[in-house]
Design an enzyme around this catalytic site. Structure first.
Site, PDB file in Angstrom:
ATOM      1  N   ASP A 121      -9.986   2.837   1.573  1.00 38.86           N
ATOM      2  CA  ASP A 121     -10.090   2.265   2.929  1.00 38.86           C
ATOM      3  C   ASP A 121     -10.750   3.279   3.858  1.00 38.86           C
ATOM      4  O   ASP A 121     -11.594   2.928   4.689  1.00 38.86           O
ATOM      5  CB  ASP A 121      -8.703   1.932   3.490  1.00 38.86           C
ATOM      6  CG  ASP A 121      -8.116   0.675   2.867  1.00 38.86           C
ATOM      7  OD1 ASP A 121      -8.899  -0.191   2.428  1.00 38.86           O
ATOM      8  OD2 ASP A 121      -6.870   0.560   2.824  1.00 38.86           O
TER       9      ASP A 121
ATOM     10  N   LYS B  47       0.797  -1.232   0.000  1.00 41.08           N
ATOM     11  CA  LYS B  47       0.000   0.000   0.000  1.00 41.08           C
ATOM     12  C   LYS B  47       0.829   1.282   0.000  1.00 41.08           C
ATOM     13  O   LYS B  47       0.375   2.313  -0.484  1.00 41.08           O
ATOM     14  CB  LYS B  47      -0.967   0.005   1.189  1.00 41.08           C
ATOM     15  CG  LYS B  47      -2.136  -0.930   0.998  1.00 41.08           C
ATOM     16  CD  LYS B  47      -3.142  -0.787   2.127  1.00 41.08           C
ATOM     17  CE  LYS B  47      -4.241  -1.828   1.960  1.00 41.08           C
ATOM     18  NZ  LYS B  47      -5.304  -1.680   2.954  1.00 41.08           N
TER      19      LYS B  47
END
Ligand code: ATR
Length: 288
Positions: free
Chosen positions: A112, A76
């Site tokens: 997210d 990420k």
């Protein structure tokens, strides 16, 4: 024998998730179900990509016409140098979980945070004006901390085993923040909401990062980003002390829906999203 397989054609668009390992990802089921429900001609696959191959995978995906990716652990943050641009919110978080193709490369986004925001909203949990404790200082904690700031939390307490990582995370935000060790955590007077972002308890129903469950008596809401087990020890202890307990399943589903909406430039209606979420919960829990 003579069945024709024509649900994938020359114009089917390809998406996927990059992670390592990625074999247990729920995202292919989520995204392919979404595609089927919305009638969009795409397919979504899991690509296991080792850290040293990440750059080659992005370049290769672009050359092959892959329209977008989700990015998961451990990529990420590492993926950012391989992008042609980054959305301001993802930049603020310092982590990307969604790549969208453009003419010159992929742009990175973070859904997210949108999934987490939605998970709280669905439970009518308001972060504004609250004292929030975030356990952990990894990628998921970064999204939680930026959400806390965005939602107008009063004060943040960042708790991490490695204090230097929590200190670095504290530097990224402008609201009042204090870095604590796990020992200090139990001395907190009035933490309203706990957000558990560490990997402690993942696949281990007997483990919790909160050693002294008395803490939960002073807390209103406990959120664990983990969803396997469905109710971690952290959440069980919280519920037993009378807290509202929320697991990570809604965050998972709604980050995926947000990625799908971004890629396809459309909106999934809230009632359709809720129906899909319930269908997927039933499927997911049956498989356990
Ligand atoms: P993610 O991107 O999912 O947040 P990560 O970046 O690997 O994953 O972060 C994992 C988090 O879990 C970290 O905060 C880590 O603490 P450290 O920074 O001290 O490593 C935390 N964590 C993992 N195992 C832990 C353990 N046994 N006790 C306490 N914290 C732990």
């Amino acid at each position: 024998m003579d069945t024709i397989i024509d649900d994938i054609s020359g114009s089917t668009r390809v998406y996927g998730i990059l992670g390592y390992p990625v074999g247990h990802s729920f995202s292919p089921v989520l995204q392919n179900t979404l595609a089927s429900k919305t009638g969009i001609n795409l397919r979504y696959l899991a690509f296991p990509v080792a850290p040293q191959d990440l750059g080659a995978a992005i370049k290769g995906g672009f050359a092959l016409g892959v329209q977008g990716f989700n990015v998961t652990v451990p990529h990420k943050q590492a993926v950012i140098p391989f992008l042609c641009g980054i959305d301001p919110l993802a930049e603020q978080i310092g982590a990307v979980n969604t790549l969208k193709r453009t003419e010159s490369g992929y742009i990175g986004y973070n859904t997210d945070i949108l999934g987490l925001e939605r998970a709280f909203a669905l439970q009518n949990v308001e972060l504004a004006g609250k004292n929030l404790v975030v356990l952990g200082a990894g990628g998921a904690a970064h999204a939680a901390v930026v959400l806390a700031q965005r939602a107008g939390a009063k004060k943040l307490y960042l708790v991490n085993r490695t204090l230097s990582k929590a200190e670095a995370l504290a530097e990224r935000i402008q609201i009042p923040v204090e870095v604590l060790s796990y020992d200090d955590l139990y001395r907190l007077e009035a933490p309203d909401i706990l957000i558990q972002t560490t990997s402690v308890g993942m696949g281990r129903p007997e483990e919790s990062p909160v050693a002294d469950a008395e803490l939960f008596r002073r807390v209103q809401v406990a959120m664990d980003l983990i969803y396997a087990p469905w109710q971690t020890k952290f959440l069980k202890d919280a519920a037993a002390a009378g807290c509202k307990d929320i697991n990570g399943f809604d965050m998972l589903i709604y980050q995926g829906i947000a990625s799908f909406e971004l890629w396809n430039e459309m909106e999934v209606a809230p009632e359709k999203a809720a129906a899909l979420r319930n269908l997927l919960e039933e499927y997911y829990r049956k498989g356990r």
